[in-house]
Design an enzyme around this catalytic site. Structure first.
Site: not given
Length: 500
Positions: A74, A150, A174
């Site tokens: 990520k 996210s 997230s």
């Protein structure tokens, strides 16, 4: 190995093939590359590729539990020295990480091959992944819908079969929200269980933790084994788990559980029938197995929790925008970040230190209440989200809101928007779809989303389980038990649907 065979293996399955010399790491890497290059033009899950570095790494990827297994990281909190660190922002597109994060160091020792970085909303602020800098990530189940945020790019990559495991972190849902939206397993560990350094001793004041998104419970458990353990400079430490989470999930539960649940939104907003159904049918199964089920809401003030979470949100965004000066060589302006980010930063700037501290104290009130709650109940179950995935663009600012933001940005004050009531509206809009996940971030508890339901429209819905701090072992055992039932959205169903 053929393409479809690669996609049907989880991470541990691929590692076993490498260990048995049935396939070489370079072969797995090229299959993953082929999947990314085939699917990413449609899904926009991967924003930075590291293929050549990964090819070099295959020459030494012979040790570790995940030796030779491809993974994506990520683009927040999982930095690799010399590689981009954009945080989804156009202000940082040229910035490069100065050192590896501890998270990356531990995964590298496990033998993973890093293929690239995944798409995120700017600074990881939204439960959707639609950054201006890179464009929206799309849900493999239905590409007109969001994969969540996210960790949306990571979720899309795993759900589509690009890689079996992708890096993720969770500061307000997230990991769990994208897991629910993409039919994946998502565990948010206990605060302090996984590393967040060395650049930070705490991530979002301790609300955010690092882990992964996976298709199987055993992959999540095995990665947690690799990540867990104390780190230098960490603000939070917890008693170490001496055993192996992977070994534990092979064992059956030794007792009947006391399970509390609620399908009501903690902020009093609507909950979609599919999200309620996902929770109810999971609870019905657990009751049929002899576990005690009781409907009771968590002993916290949901609106106070939401307010204290959003105060963190405002303060952290304001600090992030301010810190851009060091990178840009000047103060950040409205043109450097997205309008909503600029608004949040202005609100944070207008908060007093007193207000911030008072809101932070609510975290401890909630944490104490939940620890007492778990003396009576082993688990607390809710829907993972209040609604199924939203369509891409549904959260786009309306023209009047955009104009107001532009005016506010130029004035450099959030006062106008406060008077117009737009701040409250944005707050309500940001949490009404995802009101269940923030509590575990503030209290530091472990929580997970299980893929147990698909709507008539063909979109996944998850159910959330929370446990007392330090009890990832219990969550993983329960997840593994449910994984063996018809409730679980199987890998074959996931991949066949995502391929359409």
């Amino acid at each position: 190995m053929k393409r479809e065979e690669y996609k049907n293996y989880d991470g541990l399955g691929l590692a076993e093939l490498v260990s048995n010399k049935e396939v070489k790491p370079i072969e797995l890497l090229e299959m993953a590359v082929s999947e990314i290059e085939t699917q990413n033009p449609q899904l926009n899950a991967v924003i930075h590729r590291m293929y050549e570095q990964a090819r070099v790494a295959t020459e030494t990827a012979s040790t570790g539990k995940f030796a030779g297994v491809p993974i994506l990281l990520k683009d927040i909190g999982q930095e690799i020295k010399g590689e981009p660190k954009t945080l989804g922002s156009r202000a940082l597109v040229k910035y490069r990480a100065k050192r590896d994060s501890e998270y990356v160091s531990r995964l590298r020792k496990s033998g993973f091959l890093f293929l690239g970085q995944t798409n995120v909303p700017e600074f990881g602020l939204m439960a959707i992944t639609e950054p201006v800098a890179f464009g929206p990530a799309k849900n493999p189940w239905k590409q007109s819908y969001t994969p969540g945020g996210s960790s949306g790019g990571s979720a899309a990559a795993v759900a589509s079969g690009m890689v079996p495991i992708a890096g993720a972190n969770d500061g307000g849902g997230s990991i769990r929200i994208p897991a629910a939206y993409c039919g994946l397993f998502g565990l948010k560990p206990t605060r302090g269980r996984t590393p967040v350094g060395p650049q930070l001793g705490r991530f979002w004041q301790g609300a955010a933790v690092e882990h992964v998104l996976t298709r199987t419970v055993r992959d999540s458990a095995a990665v947690l084994d690799e990540l867990k353990g104390a780190e230098k400079g960490a603000a939070f430490t917890i008693p170490e788990y001496d055993g192996s989470y992977l070994d534990l999930i092979q064992q059956s539960l030794q007792k009947k559980l006391r399970i509390a649940y609620s399908t009501k939104s903690p902020i009093g907003t609507e909950v979609h029938p599919d999200c309620i159904e996902a929770a109810n049918k999971t609870l019905k199964y657990l009751e049929s197995e002899g576990h005690m089920i009781e409907e009771i809401e968590a002993p916290v003030d949901g609106k106070k929790v939401a307010t204290s979470y959003l105060s963190l949100y405002f303060g952290e965004v304001s600090a992030m925008v301010s810190s851009l000066e060091e990178i840009l060589g000047r103060k950040a302006t409205l043109n450097d970040v997205e309008p909503a980010t600029w608004l949040l930063s202005l609100i944070g700037k207008s908060m007093s230190a007193q207000e911030f501290v008072l809101r932070m104290r609510e975290w401890d009130v909630a944490a104490y209440a939940m620890e007492e709650f778990h003396e009576s109940y082993d688990l607390y179950v809710t829907p993972a989200t209040a609604f199924p995935p939203a369509r891409i663009g549904d959260h786009k600012l309306k023209p009047i809101e955009s104009i107001a933001l532009q005016v506010t940005g130029k004035l450099g004050s959030a006062t106008l928007l406060k008077k117009m009531g737009i701040v409250e509206q944005l707050v309500q809009e940001s949490l009404k779809r995802v009101p269940f996940t923030q509590l575990a971030n503030l209290t530091g508890q472990p929580a997970m989303s299980l893929p147990v339901h698909v709507t008539k429209e063909g979109l996944p819905v998850g159910v959330q389980f929370m446990a007392a701090r330090g009890k990832e072992d219990l969550l993983l055992q329960v997840a593994r038990m449910i994984e063996d039932t018809e409730l679980w959205i199987g890998m074959e169903e996931l991949l066949s649907t995502a391929a359409k």
